[in-house]
Enzyme design. Structure first.
Site, PDB file in Angstrom:
ATOM      1  N   HIS A  76      10.005 113.614  36.878  1.00 45.17           N
ATOM      2  CA  HIS A  76      10.002 114.236  35.553  1.00 45.17           C
ATOM      3  C   HIS A  76      11.420 114.386  35.018  1.00 45.17           C
ATOM      4  O   HIS A  76      11.639 114.504  33.814  1.00 45.17           O
ATOM      5  CB  HIS A  76       9.322 115.598  35.630  1.00 45.17           C
ATOM      6  N   TYR A 107       1.379 127.624  26.598  1.00 41.29           N
ATOM      7  CA  TYR A 107       2.364 126.563  26.369  1.00 41.29           C
ATOM      8  C   TYR A 107       1.601 125.247  26.245  1.00 41.29           C
ATOM      9  O   TYR A 107       0.825 124.888  27.124  1.00 41.29           O
ATOM     10  CB  TYR A 107       3.287 126.550  27.579  1.00 41.29           C
ATOM     11  N   LYS A 132     -14.758 113.619  22.524  1.00 40.73           N
ATOM     12  CA  LYS A 132     -14.110 113.784  21.223  1.00 40.73           C
ATOM     13  C   LYS A 132     -15.014 113.376  20.062  1.00 40.73           C
ATOM     14  O   LYS A 132     -14.858 113.891  18.951  1.00 40.73           O
ATOM     15  CB  LYS A 132     -12.799 113.008  21.167  1.00 40.73           C
ATOM     16  N   LYS A 169     -15.378 115.688  16.758  1.00 37.69           N
ATOM     17  CA  LYS A 169     -15.061 115.177  15.422  1.00 37.69           C
ATOM     18  C   LYS A 169     -16.261 115.297  14.484  1.00 37.69           C
ATOM     19  O   LYS A 169     -16.106 115.601  13.290  1.00 37.69           O
ATOM     20  CB  LYS A 169     -14.603 113.719  15.513  1.00 37.69           C
TER      21      LYS A 169
END
Length: 621
Positions: free
Chosen positions: A340, A449, A416, A420
């Protein structure tokens, strides 16, 4: 702590929007990317205070407002730091990059579990050594194909809504390595050196080998030839009792730095370590993992990719400082472990998608076999002191592995497409479900976060969407309140979703809060002025003490990310949308009695179903 203002998560992915690959010259395209501007100071301060309202008590918030007013007053220290940051922005490619990079390099926690990113592919269709070798050879061939595109500037450019993304970070993941230092680590990049590496390192049964992957004429070895070479390595490393030198890279960075200095004092060791650091990648041919039932395969694979399973399994079969490790297991497990420090989650997920497609390619006709040299085994001279360090590293690694509470869930009720159809933003919808799940578990609003990508900008990395808002707090508090009508709950959900979309947009266009504040604090250190009270007050630390760290991570091939929570009593949650399902990976810490990854996943599943039911049963204008 790695994130004094919460921006740099120890192992965090980023919120992207679905990207499209377009053939082109990625470095040429880079020149046209905009620079990241510094947000206005007053805007950041105002948005910071608004973000704290749902998670701070009234008296704490009052104190924080006083500190902010003092910080941003005309002619004050805030304006001085802002001017310094704006000056830096005019004179550098990206004012935020060095600041973020330094945060990673100064963190002294072990890279394994705490920082490195794991990505794992759907289980490959083999269960034997021959299949493992064939898959590993194809993975190497894929790496060499990727390297060729990077070297020749033909890597397809990722676009989002007709806007190109920064591709520069792809250049940094090959032939690079993090090096431990006494107070701050460093990174070496060998790909652009005068003599770029032509080898990878392969580790099998904790024994390292140099495998040259190009012929003398510069052409890469074929899959068949790579298979032959990998079989030679496997046959030359059957012994399982060798000292696992790679386990030393799991130490905290201060301990590893001391061991590293001792290790490379020996010339043989120094040459071996250099070969690993210079290699294009490290390929890990893993041994067995504990047997698990089919429904627990994803959890087992995630642990294998993230940390190797512990010292008795494959944690010593690694070099966690490498920017990219490709891991091929005996049971069809396949994935990558990436640094990372060097690149963010979207980069490693894009690479995983690339490999997933590459591994499925039909193979060419068998290539003619030519004599190939035996891969060079790397030797280490182990002193009693280093032997002691290895034993200590094993013990610490096992504690880390055992303390990881990890759950993988494929939520197959809907994906999704349904969200939607309900006229909701999929990401905002799931963020509201996450906050509802947490509120039901703990009877308080969570500080959430959500990582956001800045790759629309030159050399952009990450910023933060502060997903908890006054609107989301109002929604989660009302959802199970029997005094509220469903129409009111739907109205609150729609308002919360609208606010979240606005917060996401501000972060994506470079107007986030966290990155700006972190850079202002770093500017104070750089200018050697007394640290403003705004940054040293306990309210600032609390403002960045997130309960939930979340990331939306898209994958075209069903790859899943795995990261770990930094906060001992917090959660990390990664998720990816498919048309008909949602994939989740949740982590927490076993030794914390307040958290439970399985309970969070169950609460999240219930919240998603309840929110769908609410929307389907309530008429909307």
């Amino acid at each position: 702590m790695m994130r004094p203002c919460g921006l740099v998560k120890s192992c965090h992915l980023v919120k992207p929007v679905s990207a499209t690959l377009v053939a082109g010259r990625h470095l040429t395209q880079q020149e046209g990317l905009p620079s990241l501007s510094v947000p206005p100071l007053q805007q950041t301060c105002e948005r910071y205070l608004t973000a704290l309202e749902p998670i701070m008590e009234v008296d704490e918030l009052k104190r924080t407002k006083q500190l902010v007013e003092e910080f941003q007053k005309p002619g004050g220290v805030g304006e001085r730091l802002q001017r310094g940051l704006e000056r830096k922005a005019r004179n550098t490619e990206n004012w935020s990059t060095d600041c973020i990079f330094a945060e990673y390099l100064e963190n002294r926690k072990p890279l394994v579990v705490n920082s490195n990113i794991g990505t794992f592919l759907p289980q490959l269709d083999y269960r034997d050594k021959q299949g493992q070798m064939r898959s590993a050879a194809k993975a190497i061939a894929g790496i060499l194909d990727l390297k060729s595109m990077i070297d020749n500037d033909t890597l397809p450019v990722e676009y989002v809504r007709a806007m190109p993304l920064c591709m520069k970070h792809f250049d940094k993941v090959l032939s690079s390595c993090r090096i431990p230092g006494p107070e701050k680590d460093s990174v070496v990049y060998h790909a652009k050196s005068s003599s770029p590496p032509k080898h990878i390192t392969v580790v099998h049964n904790s024994q390292f080998f140099v495998l040259d992957v190009y012929h003398s004429d510069g052409t890469p070895l074929t899959v068949d030839q790579l298979c032959v070479q990998l079989e030679k390595i496997s046959n030359a490393s059957l012994q399982t009792s060798m000292e696992p030198v790679g386990i030393l890279t799991t130490q905290n960075r201060d301990s590893w730095n001391k061991t590293y200095v001792n290790l490379i004092n020996d010339e043989t060791n120094k040459e071996s370590v250099s070969a690993i650091e210079r290699g294009i990648i490290t390929l890990c041919l893993d041994g067995p993992m504990p047997q698990v039932s089919d429904d627990m395969y994803d959890v087992s694979a995630a642990k294998q990719i993230l940390h190797g399973g512990g010292s008795q399994w494959n944690s010593g079969n690694r070099w966690f400082d490498k920017a990219m490790q490709i891991i091929i297991g005996e049971n069809g497990a396949c994935g990558g472990n990436g640094s990372h420090t060097i690149a963010d989650g979207t980069i490693f997920m894009a690479l995983s998608d690339f490999f997933a497609v590459y591994m499925k390619k039909s193979e060419m006709m068998q290539s003619p076999m030519v004599p190939l040299p035996m891969p060079q085994k790397l030797h280490f001279n182990i002193t009693p002191e280093i032997k002691k360090d290895i034993e200590e590293a094993k013990h610490s690694m096992d504690i880390l592995a055992q303390d990881l509470d990890l759950r993988v869930k494929v939520f197959d009720h809907f994906g999704k497409n349904v969200i939607k159809a309900l006229k909701m933003s999929p990401d905002a919808f799931i963020q509201m479900a996450i906050q509802l799940a947490y509120y039901r578990m703990y009877q308080r609003c969570s500080s959430v976060y959500e990582a956001s990508s800045l790759r629309l900008f030159r050399m952009g990395r990450t910023d933060v969407i502060r997903a908890t808002s006054n609107a989301s707090a109002a929604f989660v508090k009302a959802f199970d309140d029997p005094r509220k009508q469903n129409t009111e709950k739907v109205d609150l959900l729609e308002k919360a979703v609208k606010v979240h979309k606005s917060l996401s947009y501000m972060a994506v266009i470079g107007q986030g809060i966290d990155l700006h504040l972190m850079a202002l604090k770093a500017q104070a250190i750089e200018e050697k002025i007394p640290m403003p009270d705004f940054f040293t007050d306990i309210s600032y630390a609390k403002a960045f003490d997130y309960d939930l760290s979340t990331s939306q991570v898209p994958s075209r091939s069903g790859c899943l990310p795995v990261t770990c929570v930094e906060k001992p009593n917090g959660y990390d949650l990664s998720y990816g949308f498919m048309n008909d399902r949602i994939n989740f990976v949740a982590t927490a810490i076993n030794s914390c009695k307040e958290t439970n990854a399985a309970h969070l996943i169950q609460a999240l599943e219930d919240a998603l179903l309840d929110m769908r039911t609410l929307l389907e049963q309530t008429p909307r204008v």
